[in-house]
Design an enzyme around this catalytic site. Structure first.
Site, PDB file in Angstrom:
ATOM      1  N   GLU A  16     -15.657   4.747   4.964  1.00 14.80           N
ATOM      2  CA  GLU A  16     -14.841   4.718   6.045  1.00 14.80           C
ATOM      3  C   GLU A  16     -15.452   5.398   7.397  1.00 14.80           C
ATOM      4  O   GLU A  16     -16.447   6.101   7.630  1.00 14.80           O
ATOM      5  CB  GLU A  16     -13.840   5.010   5.734  1.00 14.80           C
ATOM      6  CG  GLU A  16     -11.826   5.143   5.804  1.00 14.80           C
ATOM      7  CD  GLU A  16     -10.725   5.444   5.993  1.00 14.80           C
ATOM      8  OE1 GLU A  16     -10.160   5.122   5.801  1.00 14.80           O
ATOM      9  OE2 GLU A  16     -10.952   6.099   5.194  1.00 14.80           O
ATOM     10  N   LYS A  60      -2.684   6.174   1.209  1.00 16.41           N
ATOM     11  CA  LYS A  60      -3.062   7.217   2.152  1.00 16.41           C
ATOM     12  C   LYS A  60      -2.292   7.831   2.565  1.00 16.41           C
ATOM     13  O   LYS A  60      -0.624   7.803   2.670  1.00 16.41           O
ATOM     14  CB  LYS A  60      -2.221   5.338   3.457  1.00 16.41           C
ATOM     15  CG  LYS A  60      -2.510   5.429   4.356  1.00 16.41           C
ATOM     16  CD  LYS A  60      -2.476   4.852   5.337  1.00 16.41           C
ATOM     17  CE  LYS A  60      -2.912   4.507   7.198  1.00 16.41           C
ATOM     18  NZ  LYS A  60      -4.481   5.100   7.154  1.00 16.41           N
ATOM     19  N   ARG A 111       0.729  -1.246   0.029  1.00 16.52           N
ATOM     20  CA  ARG A 111       0.285  -0.230   0.211  1.00 16.52           C
ATOM     21  C   ARG A 111       0.915   1.304  -0.069  1.00 16.52           C
ATOM     22  O   ARG A 111       0.628   2.420  -0.700  1.00 16.52           O
ATOM     23  CB  ARG A 111      -0.795  -0.185   1.441  1.00 16.52           C
ATOM     24  CG  ARG A 111      -1.554   1.174   1.084  1.00 16.52           C
ATOM     25  CD  ARG A 111      -2.998   0.699   2.297  1.00 16.52           C
ATOM     26  NE  ARG A 111      -2.685   1.034   3.457  1.00 16.52           N
ATOM     27  CZ  ARG A 111      -3.138   1.039   4.928  1.00 16.52           C
ATOM     28  NH1 ARG A 111      -4.170   0.518   4.281  1.00 16.52           N
ATOM     29  NH2 ARG A 111      -2.615   1.114   6.113  1.00 16.52           N
TER      30      ARG A 111
END
Lengths: 291, 291
Positions: free
Chosen positions: A255, A219, A117
């Site tokens: 989220e 992210k 990620r």
């Protein structure tokens, strides 16, 4: 859309990254602190307020590529006021944990997933890519140097924060020519002050965290800044600890505050079903480490 | 939506801000450099690569409020690796210019508009508010100290970059408890290397810069990080210098790269009409200084 789809693919695959230019864990240089700090009481930890004695630093430049990875005593950075990270949020981070088992062995939880990620986010941020396994090896050495900072406790862990940011001193929205990858760690208890008790969530469709065509699935620091005020308002006006982020006309769930959602419900026959998040939400939500 | 509407209102009004706690320009402390740099050739400037000798710095903390404004020689910051700005993009900036007239008088262009936008962005970012006129006075002093850095040229200017960022060393997505406001300046020519010639724009509805419910109308660093890769791709694959950002099913125009759009077209009778950007785009586009 092909380009964005390609980026999404990156985040699901580690194979795509083989052969990238990278720093090497075998070249690590280590300087041990002369002033180790006392460890805090593991029952009295505030998330992100205590830091271990050492950090990892690896500098990159467009001209010279990755430099030597170094483990140093935790110290301040010296940075030019025009550094890209201060102006255009050229930055990304990861978060993972080291757990001390009852057998006293320290373990990481799926660090390869965090690395995949992080590398995908580096590509999306136009920051330099690297080999994930090399960073995992560097992090292992860092934890080994600071192993007594991994709490001797079943409810606390060592939080690990890899970060990558653009550091060149050029104004103008353009790719960074210098960057710094660093890792700091610190002992933590539960993320919320309520501990492992339930938290209350504000669900308001007027606050949108991530959207199709944006970068919610990566992210990047930029996904967090816009949420801080809304989170405070949720707490002050509605007594909620966090926001349940919604998206689109159907108000789909994306989220919770700073983390992924995992849902379970009873079906009509009384059994338990895991929810099926609609496929296209994959585009805008963060790739989960736990699934 | 009321809350968001309230925030938008803030950005259109300076009256709302009267009475906020602020630093005071009358308390300015000034330290002059002992090593002034030579001024660059005004015909050979690259945007954001040259900086004047001095900077303005004002620190804030939750406990003590705003500190004393200081004009210092330009210097690096010393910052903890956990500083909020490195992780969650807690940062905002403004951009304005000082022009040297043919009468040799130096003038700012509508700095009150930049201040109103900066203050609204501070509120949206959960960073500390201040009195705009006080910052304007500090900036005037800074330019007066570095007045020879304002190019003696009709095609170059002094670019002024006020910035505000969260500096406390606490991980966890939460309001900053410490912040730094600083201003750096530097002589600049045209923003694009093509100079004042036309630039080519890539219009692709799959790339979305700002959206309803987000923070595109505020000048936060987080609006820029996601655009850097896409801008590079536009340049490499389509030979375009920038992106024309689109929004929604009707592909409405929101912004060009890093700036507002101003349009003019011929109407059916052959006259010139200014475009009427639909009212609701007001929500997601940056408040323009020139209009």
């Amino acid at each position: 859309m092909k380009f964005l789809a390609g980026l999404r693919h990156l985040s699901r695959s580690t194979r795509s990254f083989s052969g990238v230019s990278s720093f090497r864990a075998s070249e690590l240089e280590i300087e041990i602190t002369k002033n180790p700090l006392p460890k805090p009481d593991p029952n009295n930890l505030v998330f992100g307020h205590q830091f271990s004695d050492h950090m990892l630093e690896i500098d990159w430049s467009k001209n010279n590529g990755w430099g030597t990875p170094k483990i140093n005593p935790l110290r301040n950075f010296s940075m030019h006021p025009a550094a890209k990270v201060f102006h255009y949020a050229v930055e990304l981070f990861e978060g993972l944990k080291a757990y001390r088992g009852e057998d006293n062995i320290i373990r990481l939880f799926r660090p390869d997933k965090n690395m995949a990620r992080m590398k995908a986010t580096a590509v999306r941020s136009h920051l330099p890519d690297f080999e994930g396994q090399e960073l995992i090896e560097c992090i292992k050495r860092l934890i080994s140097v600071d192993k007594e900072w991994v709490p001797h406790s079943t409810s606390s862990t060592l939080y690990i924060r890899p970060t990558l940011m653009g550091t060149d001193n050029h104004l103008g929205v353009s790719p960074p020519t210098e960057a710094k990858l660093f890792v700091i760690t610190g002992p933590v208890g539960p993320y919320y002050p309520t501990g492992f008790k339930p938290i209350s969530l504000l669900a308001d469709p007027n606050f949108v965290r991530a959207w199709e065509g944006g970068c919610g699935s990566f992210k990047m620091g930029c996904n967090y800044a816009p949420t801080i005020l809304l989170q405070s308002e949720a707490a002050k006006k509605h007594n909620c600890q966090q926001i349940l982020w919604l998206y689109g006309k159907e108000e789909q769930l994306t989220e919770v505050g700073t983390m992924n959602i995992f849902m379970m419900w009873k079906n009509e026959e009384g059994g338990n079903n895991l929810s099926k998040i609609k496929k296209y939400l994959d585009i805008i939500t963060l790739w989960p480490i736990i699934k």
